[in-house]
Design a protein around this motif. Structure first.
Motif, PDB file in Angstrom:
ATOM      1  N   ASP A  30      -4.987  10.406  -5.713  1.00 37.98           N
ATOM      2  CA  ASP A  30      -5.504  11.703  -5.295  1.00 37.98           C
ATOM      3  C   ASP A  30      -7.012  11.813  -5.495  1.00 37.98           C
ATOM      4  OD1 ASP A  30      -3.022  12.656  -4.556  1.00 37.98           O
ATOM      5  OD2 ASP A  30      -2.679  13.761  -6.408  1.00 37.98           O
ATOM      6  N   GLN A  82      -5.322  17.190  -1.898  1.00 33.31           N
ATOM      7  CA  GLN A  82      -5.690  16.176  -0.928  1.00 33.31           C
ATOM      8  C   GLN A  82      -6.854  16.662  -0.064  1.00 33.31           C
ATOM      9  OE1 GLN A  82      -4.165  13.106  -0.385  1.00 33.31           O
ATOM     10  NE2 GLN A  82      -2.993  13.460  -2.256  1.00 33.31           N
ATOM     11  N   TRP A 141       1.378  10.507   1.290  1.00 33.24           N
ATOM     12  CA  TRP A 141       2.331  10.975   2.295  1.00 33.24           C
ATOM     13  C   TRP A 141       3.554  10.071   2.357  1.00 33.24           C
ATOM     14  CZ3 TRP A 141       0.741  15.644   2.979  1.00 33.24           C
ATOM     15  CH2 TRP A 141      -0.624  15.907   2.849  1.00 33.24           C
ATOM     16  N   THR A 142       3.397   8.758   2.170  1.00 28.92           N
ATOM     17  CA  THR A 142       4.577   7.885   2.111  1.00 28.92           C
ATOM     18  C   THR A 142       5.352   8.140   0.827  1.00 28.92           C
ATOM     19  OG1 THR A 142       3.265   6.063   1.148  1.00 28.92           O
ATOM     20  CG2 THR A 142       3.514   6.105   3.542  1.00 28.92           C
ATOM     21  N   GLY A 189       0.818  -1.210   0.000  1.00 27.64           N
ATOM     22  CA  GLY A 189       0.000   0.000   0.000  1.00 27.64           C
ATOM     23  C   GLY A 189       0.840   1.243   0.000  1.00 27.64           C
ATOM     24  N   SER A 193       0.612   5.759   0.632  1.00 30.39           N
ATOM     25  CA  SER A 193      -0.280   6.886   0.419  1.00 30.39           C
ATOM     26  C   SER A 193       0.510   8.016  -0.219  1.00 30.39           C
ATOM     27  CB  SER A 193      -0.854   7.361   1.757  1.00 30.39           C
ATOM     28  OG  SER A 193       0.188   7.920   2.562  1.00 30.39           O
TER      29      SER A 193
END
Length: 439
Positions: free
Chosen positions: A297, A233, A78-79, A74, A76
């Protein structure tokens, strides 16, 4: 003077012309005329020729992340951002130039003749200024020009990592401390005299520039392009409402930032009132569908924005893909998935977004059409490839059938660019592998 003969051409107004002579002098087109037969001694462009594409949103150094952030477990936005910061910490002016140069050459292969570089990698690894405080910006400008592209350097103000939180780590490279420091550094870029270089500005986001500084940043380069990330976001919207009691679009409107020179990038998660505000301002919006889907997004309301009065443009952002045909068709195809119906966009409208509208949003008002007194940008697609054969050969073929691999020649600012994908591949490898694997 150089004379080109286009077997077929979409001159910029949507009309398909069978046989068009285009005469150029220097960087611009001097005349066009229909001709069913190629004049003697001309350069023949066999296939379908369209105006050069404008990539309105690029972070050149993000190209190093392609194929390296697809986590099976997975992840996101942010990662992904953490991985981007890791790359940002490794670059210096030399490696920045090498990576940008290779990335822009990949863009040139894809028919992109002008790029908007949303540039925020300004300083040394601990935030210390270089002897030339704009050496990184100058490196990407030189890289674009060496690749044959025009460039709008959108020098970006970044003051906070999130609504007043002090930058840290790689973010120290992005910040000038305050808006006045940013403005002072940007003023030193005024020595550019190349008409193929536009110096614009950017507000990274309402997360990174506080309410009290928005109008000051927007006022630094009046008349020049001003770009900004907007509502990419849902988390950004929520945090803005918590901080200021309004959406990012409303905040920018109240600060007097949004107008006809402004480009809102992504504009993915907008309230109905936000759409109206962007339309009333006559702003551009830059959709980047291949990046927006890569980062999960969401899908923005492009059709509603245009109907409200905004103008659509397209970018490749993180360069998960560099293919303007893919960006164009994704606007329509993504809307079909959301709405479960077809027919949101005409092919000619999507082609205009990728050409004339995008060029104008970057400050190149006389570009995006195959017409006299316009920049001499001619991008030719093969109409006999496995993807395009039998399509009819108009705008629909470019938007819904073709890929960048079908482009056979690119004239950018009057220069017929050399095309060797293997050379570009080696340049990309040589720029990326040491950066990503050599440490």
């Amino acid at each position: 003077m150089t004379t080109y003969w286009c077997e077929r051409a979409l001159a910029g107004d949507g009309d398909l012309i069978e046989g068009l002579v285009v005469e150029t002098t220097g960087t611009h087109i001097t005349s066009t005329r229909p001709a069913s037969i190629a004049p003697e001694g001309c350069v023949q462009l066999v296939g379908l020729t369209v105006p050069g594409f404008a990539n309105t949103h690029s972070h050149a150094f993000h190209r190093a992340l392609r194929g390296r952030t697809q986590r099976e477990e997975g992840g996101s936005f942010w990662t992904w951002r953490d991985a981007m910061y890791d790359v940002a910490e490794r670059l210096d002016p030399e490696s920045c130039y090498a990576l940008a140069s290779a990335t822009y050459r990949e863009m040139a292969l894809a028919g992109i003749t002008a790029v908007g570089e949303f540039h925020y990698l300004h300083h040394g690894v601990r935030g210390e200024p270089y002897d030339d405080p704009n050496v990184m910006g100058r490196a990407v400008v030189r890289a674009a020009r060496d690749a044959g592209l025009r460039i709008a350097l959108l020098d970006t103000c970044y003051l906070s990592s999130g609504f007043g939180v002090a930058p840290q780590g790689a973010q120290l490279r992005f910040t000038d401390g305050d808006a006045a420091g940013w403005a002072a550094r940007v003023a030193e870029l005024d020595d550019h005299t190349d008409p193929a270089v536009v110096i614009g500005s950017a507000i990274h986001s309402v997360r990174a520039v506080g309410r009290d500084d928005l109008s000051a940043v927007a006022a630094v380069r009046p008349g020049a392009p001003l770009h900004l990330h907007l509502s990419e976001q849902v988390a950004e919207n929520r945090a803005c409402i918590a901080q200021y009691g309004c959406t990012p679009t409303r905040l920018l409107t109240e600060a007097g930032v949004l107008d006809e020179r402004t480009t809102a990038v992504h504009a993915t998660h907008l309230a109905d009132d936000d759409v109206r505000l962007l339309g009333d301002a006559g702003s551009y919006v830059s959709f980047c569908p291949t990046t927006e889907r890569d980062l999960a997004d969401g899908v923005g309301s492009a059709r509603a924005l245009v109907e409200a009065g905004a103008t659509l443009t397209l970018g490749t952002d993180s360069h998960a893909v560099i293919d303007m045909s893919e960006e164009m068709r994704a606007v329509e195809l993504d809307a079909r998935l959301v709405s479960q119906r077809r027919g949101h966009w005409q092919s000619a409208d999507l082609l205009a977004a990728a050409t004339v509208s995008g060029q104008q949003s970057l400050g190149f008002a006389d570009a995006g059409r195959i017409a006299p007194d316009h920049w001499a940008d001619l991008v030719t697609f093969d109409l006999e490839s496995p993807r395009t054969a039998g399509t009819g050969g108009g705008a629909e073929a470019v938007v819904f059938a073709a890929s960048a691999a079908d482009i056979t020649s690119v004239v950018a600012s009057g220069i017929l660019l050399e095309r060797d994908p293997q050379v570009v591949g080696r340049l990309l490898r040589d720029a990326i592998v040491p950066l990503m694997e050599g440490r």
